[in-house]
Design a protein around this motif. Structure first.
Motif: not given
Length: 443
Positions: A59-62, A118-122, A134-137
């Protein structure tokens, strides 16, 4: 024929073990989704955080800004801090780089992440299907592992996507279970897929190669955690009560101590005080809850848990608050670091070294390359036995009564840390990323 059969059996064994690992990962996922988990438990928070991490990342990719994405993975807070100087130098050299951070521990989830990221998450679960999404996104240009928290399928999928997998500040403990069978044989393919490892020391580099890293893909660059410790701003607001209490008198700071260290330090402090009556002591137990047990038994002492002032008459302050030790070394004339009388070994000596302070510790320092380097440089002294209070007092007195010798010892300790590791590592990583980008364009 026999050689072909052997090759077939080895491949079959690898396929079986890889499949078993992935099956166990997916079983854990199913259990995590179906079983009621206590949200207050550390393990539960980690499982819950990772279960839905993939959806949050995608979702963050957008929302992400334009730029080349670099994925940094660290187990927890300490490993993240070790990567920060490398990331900062890479961003200074290439401002268009965009860094994200994944972590495994709930401690990192509760931490204020540096603005470099710019983004941090598990980290999402180590399942190939999830990781391929994930890698594709995200389409990162590289994935950096700080210290060495490698996940088998994460490394494998990055290789399949032709994304460089790099370890910065690489370290492998000689006691690591990864070096024992059967884990060692199974992990060999994981480590052989790494594109580059910047190792903290020669022994660490040897252990990485023992695990399967190819010799041409590893270099000894030193520890970028040293750069972070030296460059970290001191939180003066936190230590102001101690600066006011010290009032210019010499202070010994004994950090991360256990009961054995404390008995030794208190006896040595008493001996030195006979010659230096203005001497003061700050005692920071490794387990802060023990501070309330220690302080009442000491004369002229005060327990400090965050109060705005320390009683002027106190000669010993026992600290019962977490997270302050690294800054407290600011007021130290001499430091003693605990843990050196336990089998697990001495705690971190980097923080006092960053302030240019002479250091003492117990005899069990083999777990710490930093402690060994400081001893060799002449900036530290190891106390051989818990009963060596007189010897420790003599060493402290020598530094207190010969300021030039203390300054020289502290300078030697600080020099141990100033090896330019973050600069070397950042240049190496950027070269790999540029080379891979050029190769992609030429295809």
């Amino acid at each position: 024929m026999a050689a072909d059969l052997g090759l077939y059996l080895r491949r079959a064994h690898r396929t079986l073990t890889d499949g078993l690992y992935t099956t166990l990962t997916r079983t854990t996922l199913l259990l995590g989704r179906s079983l009621p988990l206590r949200r207050s438990g550390k393990l539960s928070r980690a499982v819950l955080g990772r279960l839905q991490a993939a959806d949050r990342w995608i979702a963050w990719v957008r929302e992400r800004r334009e730029g080349t994405l670099i994925w940094v993975h660290a187990a927890s807070v300490g490993e993240t801090l070790a990567a920060v100087p490398v990331v900062a130098r890479m961003q200074a050299a290439e401002p268009e780089l965009c860094f994200i951070l994944s972590y495994s521990s709930p401690s990192a989830a509760e931490w204020v992440v540096p603005k470099l990221f710019e983004k941090a998450d598990y980290l999402p679960p180590d399942d190939p299907k999830i990781l391929n999404r994930i890698f594709s996104a995200l389409r990162p240009a590289a994935i950096l592992f700080s210290r060495g928290d490698l996940w088998p399928n994460l490394v494998k999928v990055s290789s399949l996507h032709e994304i460089p997998a790099i370890v910065v500040g690489g370290s492998v403990s000689p006691e690591s279970l990864r070096l024992r069978q059967p884990a060692k044989s199974w992990l060999r393919r994981v480590y052989s897929r790494l594109d580059f490892v910047s190792a903290v020391s020669r022994p660490d580099a040897s252990r990485f190669m023992e695990l399967g890293v190819r010799p041409g893909r590893i270099a000894v660059t030193g520890d970028p955690r040293h750069d972070y410790t030296i460059e970290r701003p001191v939180r003066l607001d936190q230590v102001r009560p101690f600066v006011q209490w010290a009032a210019g008198d010499p202070v010994i700071v004994a950090g991360s101590t256990d009961a054995t260290d404390e008995q030794l330090v208190l006896k040595a402090f008493s001996l030195v005080s006979e010659r230096r009556p203005g001497l003061k002591l700050v005692l920071v137990p490794h387990e802060p809850r023990r501070a309330r047990e220690i302080s009442p038994a000491l004369s002229a002492s005060a327990l400090w848990t965050g109060e705005p002032a320390i009683p002027a008459g106190a000669r010993i302050v026992v600290v019962g608050k977490l997270g302050l030790l690294a800054d407290l070394y600011l007021i130290a004339a001499v430091a003693h670091v605990g843990g050196g009388f336990k089998r697990s070994g001495v705690h971190s000596v980097v923080e006092p070294a960053a302030f240019g302070i002479p250091v003492t510790f117990g005899p069990n320092y083999g777990n710490s390359p930093d402690a060994e380097a400081m001893l060799q440089a002449g900036g530290a002294v190891s106390v051989p036995r818990p009963g060596s209070a007189a010897e420790l007092a003599t060493r402290w007195l020598a530094w207190l009564e010969q300021p030039a010798a203390a300054v020289d010892a502290g300078r030697r300790n600080r020099k141990v840390l100033k090896q330019g590791s973050a600069d070397i590592s950042a240049r190496a990583v950027l070269e790999i990323i540029r080379s891979r980008a050029l190769h992609t364009l030429q295809r």
